[in-house]
Design a protein around this motif. Structure first.
Motif, PDB file in Angstrom:
ATOM      1  N   ASP A 276       0.818  -1.206   0.000  1.00  5.43           N
ATOM      2  CA  ASP A 276       0.000   0.000   0.000  1.00  5.43           C
ATOM      3  C   ASP A 276       0.855   1.261   0.000  1.00  5.43           C
ATOM      4  O   ASP A 276       0.496   2.265  -0.597  1.00  5.43           O
ATOM      5  CB  ASP A 276      -0.926   0.001   1.225  1.00  5.43           C
ATOM      6  CG  ASP A 276      -2.095  -0.945   1.015  1.00  5.43           C
ATOM      7  OD1 ASP A 276      -2.378  -1.243  -0.157  1.00  5.43           O
ATOM      8  OD2 ASP A 276      -2.702  -1.376   2.005  1.00  5.43           O
ATOM      9  N   ARG A 277       2.002   1.200   0.700  1.00  8.40           N
ATOM     10  CA  ARG A 277       2.864   2.377   0.744  1.00  8.40           C
ATOM     11  C   ARG A 277       3.402   2.687  -0.655  1.00  8.40           C
ATOM     12  O   ARG A 277       3.498   3.842  -1.057  1.00  8.40           O
ATOM     13  CB  ARG A 277       4.052   2.143   1.689  1.00  8.40           C
ATOM     14  CG  ARG A 277       3.626   1.871   3.101  1.00  8.40           C
ATOM     15  CD  ARG A 277       4.628   2.386   4.127  1.00  8.40           C
ATOM     16  NE  ARG A 277       3.950   2.585   5.392  1.00  8.40           N
ATOM     17  CZ  ARG A 277       3.389   3.722   5.743  1.00  8.40           C
ATOM     18  NH1 ARG A 277       3.441   4.760   4.935  1.00  8.40           N
ATOM     19  NH2 ARG A 277       2.755   3.823   6.899  1.00  8.40           N
TER      20      ARG A 277
ATOM     21  N   VAL B  18       1.920   1.809  -3.454  1.00  9.37           N
ATOM     22  CA  VAL B  18       0.775   2.322  -4.220  1.00  9.37           C
ATOM     23  C   VAL B  18       0.579   3.806  -3.922  1.00  9.37           C
ATOM     24  O   VAL B  18       0.395   4.625  -4.832  1.00  9.37           O
ATOM     25  CB  VAL B  18      -0.512   1.537  -3.890  1.00  9.37           C
ATOM     26  CG1 VAL B  18      -1.711   2.189  -4.572  1.00  9.37           C
ATOM     27  CG2 VAL B  18      -0.370   0.095  -4.315  1.00  9.37           C
ATOM     28  N   ALA B  19       0.641   4.173  -2.643  1.00  9.03           N
ATOM     29  CA  ALA B  19       0.445   5.574  -2.252  1.00  9.03           C
ATOM     30  C   ALA B  19       1.454   6.464  -2.960  1.00  9.03           C
ATOM     31  O   ALA B  19       1.105   7.514  -3.510  1.00  9.03           O
ATOM     32  CB  ALA B  19       0.584   5.717  -0.735  1.00  9.03           C
ATOM     33  N   PHE B  20       2.701   6.035  -2.966  1.00 10.40           N
ATOM     34  CA  PHE B  20       3.734   6.840  -3.612  1.00 10.40           C
ATOM     35  C   PHE B  20       3.472   6.959  -5.112  1.00 10.40           C
ATOM     36  O   PHE B  20       3.606   8.038  -5.699  1.00 10.40           O
ATOM     37  CB  PHE B  20       5.115   6.240  -3.347  1.00 10.40           C
ATOM     38  CG  PHE B  20       6.221   7.050  -3.960  1.00 10.40           C
ATOM     39  CD1 PHE B  20       6.613   8.250  -3.384  1.00 10.40           C
ATOM     40  CD2 PHE B  20       6.842   6.622  -5.119  1.00 10.40           C
ATOM     41  CE1 PHE B  20       7.608   9.011  -3.958  1.00 10.40           C
ATOM     42  CE2 PHE B  20       7.858   7.374  -5.697  1.00 10.40           C
ATOM     43  CZ  PHE B  20       8.229   8.570  -5.114  1.00 10.40           C
TER      44      PHE B  20
ATOM     45  N   VAL C 222       0.666   6.868  -6.584  1.00  9.63           N
ATOM     46  CA  VAL C 222      -0.474   7.752  -6.836  1.00  9.63           C
ATOM     47  C   VAL C 222      -0.023   9.210  -6.835  1.00  9.63           C
ATOM     48  O   VAL C 222      -0.482  10.024  -7.638  1.00  9.63           O
ATOM     49  CB  VAL C 222      -1.571   7.511  -5.784  1.00  9.63           C
ATOM     50  CG1 VAL C 222      -2.592   8.643  -5.780  1.00  9.63           C
ATOM     51  CG2 VAL C 222      -2.273   6.192  -6.056  1.00  9.63           C
TER      52      VAL C 222
END
Lengths: 369, 268
Positions: A3-4, A6-8, A10
């Motif tokens: 998820d981290r 993915v967050a980056f 995004v």
């Protein structure tokens, strides 16, 4: 963990976009401003023009070159426009806020009326005021409705200037103004007992003032005198800009006035302060931070003013010229991209001068909290 | 006595703000031949509605451009802002604060300082003269302010909510979709109003990057008013058309309008 990442990912497109469109373009603009793009007519037509590095030549020409007298007048115009626009919007905004703070009937309606120009485009405002400021119509014939003689001020069409000075005196005046400001800062520091600030502001003020009155008087930018002054055609532009923005300062001040604790005002009353004294010594100092932020916002708008003047007077009218207009004219009408880029960089520096100290002080406040 | 002066001042101020509007409407409703400078303040007799029809016919394509431009750029930048704000508020990583600060810088620059490279770039990627180029530019330069508004808003949402959803097995997008998004309406309203008014009213990018067929209404209006030969009923009717959408937003959503104003007032 996934998820981290993915967050980056995004966030990444925005980072890249801002990286290119803000930092990359500023860098490229800086480079263009150091080239000769526009000097040679062949470059204008070429798809990939061959550019040569010329150092600060474009900047030198803008300030001291023979052909760019219009740029210098545009700088003078910008200074006067900024001062009067800020002063007018702050003054009128404060008066309106003070009036509304007394809770007149229909307060909400008045507030709506004073603030609605904010919703308009500067182009709309400019179009409207261009019509209002027709020399033989609009505002000028308003008095005739009451049987009075019409006004005769020619508004945008005047070519008159006041407060004319020689461009060669600019270094002197600049040093004088900055020196005196620093002297004031020193006086403030002395009052507040800040020794270090007192020392440095006094020293730099002294250096500047000494320089101004010795070498500054004889430093010449041009081999001939070149008069510039406050172009009276700007009065109409300032009026329109104040019409548009004073509602905004009113909203800020009104929020500030409403935020002053009743106890403070009570205390002033108990101490026997008159209404005027309360405003002068209690309310206005409490509103100072609002004045500062409003000044930053208005200054920011003023320095890059373009659409209002475009709509009121067009690109080709020197008396209302400002650097943003001249930049557009040079680059997109005259293919003088290098010089246009140089004006862009100068505007950036000017805005940075206004905004960065403000941001730093805001940041310090955050940290202190 | 004090009351008297208060109302006198407010009345005077109201006249200052509303007389221009009155004159605009008056002029727009006049027959072109009857617009003379010394009778500008006289009410039209008879009222001439044709100006609006002519102005509408002349401005309709530009008005449509503005609608497409403002709506799509606003929608896109609200989406980008929500995602960015969500990442920065709920998934911070090392250096994310610094990157955010660097991003915010884009809000303060005068766009004159990037205009020439921007013009070249938009031309190079083949979007010069199209509405898409302008939409792209507005979305990109809107990133700082929309990210700021969403980040500030999402910071107020308790981390525990996100944590709880994560323990339940929700991923990055699942949390966004089911926890964050349902709470986001106020932020979307503020951002949408702010971006819509900004983009609708914008002029510098529009005049630099469009051709006549892709011009938004601000550019068309500025050029119409600039021509000396035009009778003034048309620019005035055009000004009303150009002002109407943002004015309606202001009148009906004024509260949010002000909030956006106070949040993003330093935007370039």
């Amino acid at each position: 963990m996934r998820d981290r990442i993915v967050a980056f990912l995004v966030l990444l497109p925005s980072l890249v976009a801002v990286g290119i469109f803000v930092y990359g373009f500023i860098g490229q603009n800086l480079w263009v401003s150091l080239t000769d793009w526009g000097k040679n007519p062949a470059q204008a037509l070429a798809l990939r023009p061959e550019l040569h590095f010329v150092g600060l030549e474009n900047y030198r020409e803008l300030f001291t070159g023979f052909v760019d007298v219009r740029f210098r007048q545009s700088v003078v115009n910008l200074i006067f426009f900024t001062l009067f626009f800020m002063g007018g919007s702050l003054g009128l905004g404060l008066l309106l806020a003070m009036a509304l703070d007394r809770g007149p009937k229909g307060e909400g309606l008045f507030r709506t009326v004073f603030l609605f120009p904010m919703a308009l485009s500067f182009v709309v405002t400019g179009t409207i005021w261009r019509w209002l400021l027709q020399p033989q119509g609009g505002i000028n014939v308003l008095p005739t409705l009451f049987g009075l003689p019409p006004f005769h001020f020619p508004w945008l069409t005047t070519r008159q200037q006041t407060w004319v000075f020689d461009w060669n005196q600019l270094p002197f005046y600049t040093a004088l103004a900055v020196g005196l400001t620093l002297l004031y800062v020193a006086w403030k520091a002395h009052q507040e007992g800040e020794r270090k600030r007192l020392f440095w502001s006094l020293l730099s003020s002294g250096v500047l003032l000494v320089w101004a009155f010795t070498l500054g008087r004889t430093t010449h930018l041009l081999p001939y005198p070149e008069p510039h002054g406050f172009s009276l055609a700007l009065v109409g532009v300032i009026l329109a800009a104040v019409w548009q923005m004073s509602g905004y300062t009113m909203a800020l001040y009104l929020a500030g006035l409403r935020g002053i604790p009743v106890e403070v005002l009570e205390a002033a009353k108990v101490d026997g302060a008159s209404e005027w004294q309360t405003y002068r010594h209690v309310i206005l100092p409490l509103l100072a931070p609002i004045t500062l932020s409003a000044m930053i916002v208005l200054g920011h708008i003023a320095l890059k003013i373009f659409d209002l003047i475009f709509a009121m007077a067009g690109l080709d009218y020197a008396p209302t010229d400002v650097p943003a207009i001249y930049m557009y004219l040079l680059a997109f009408r005259g293919n003088q991209f290098a010089k246009g880029a140089a004006i862009g960089i100068l505007l950036l520096l000017l805005v940075a001068l206004v905004v960065i100290p403000y941001l730093v002080s805001q940041l310090r406040k955050e940290v202190r909290r | 006595m004090g009351r008297f002066f208060l109302y006198a001042f407010l009345l005077l101020a109201t006249l200052f703000f509303l007389l221009p509007v009155y004159l605009v409407i008056l002029t727009a409703l006049k027959e072109p031949a009857k617009i003379t400078l010394d009778t500008v303040w006289r009410w039209p007799d008879p009222v001439y509605w044709e100006s609006f029809k002519i102005a509408w016919d002349a401005f309709r394509p530009k008005f449509q451009n503005s609608v497409v431009l403002a709506l799509s750029a606003t929608a896109l930048s609200a989406l980008v802002g929500a995602l960015n704000g969500y990442v920065l508020a709920k998934w911070p990583f090392r250096g994310s604060n610094l990157l955010f600060a660097l991003m915010l810088f884009g809000m303060f620059i005068p766009y004159q300082s990037i205009l020439i490279p921007l013009f070249q770039f938009v031309k190079a990627i083949g979007l010069y003269g199209t509405l898409w180029g302008l939409i792209l530019v507005h979305v990109v330069y809107g990133i700082p302010i929309v990210t700021l508004i969403f980040k500030n808003y999402y910071s107020e949402i308790p981390d525990e909510l996100v944590e709880a959803a994560r323990i339940d097995g929700a991923g990055f997008f699942g949390i966004f979709r089911h926890v964050i998004l349902p709470l986001s309406a106020p932020a979307f309203v503020v951002v949408a109003i702010w971006q819509f008014t900004q983009i609708w009213n914008e002029f510098l990018f529009a005049v630099t990057l469009t051709r006549p067929e892709s011009q938004p209404i601000t550019v068309a209006l500025a050029q119409l008013a600039g021509g000396e030969a035009v009778k003034w009923n048309l620019p005035m009717a055009g000004a009303i058309l150009a002002a109407l959408p943002t004015l309606l937003v202001y009148i009906f959503l004024g509260r949010y309008f002000l909030r956006g104003l106070l949040a993003g007032s330093v935007k370039g």
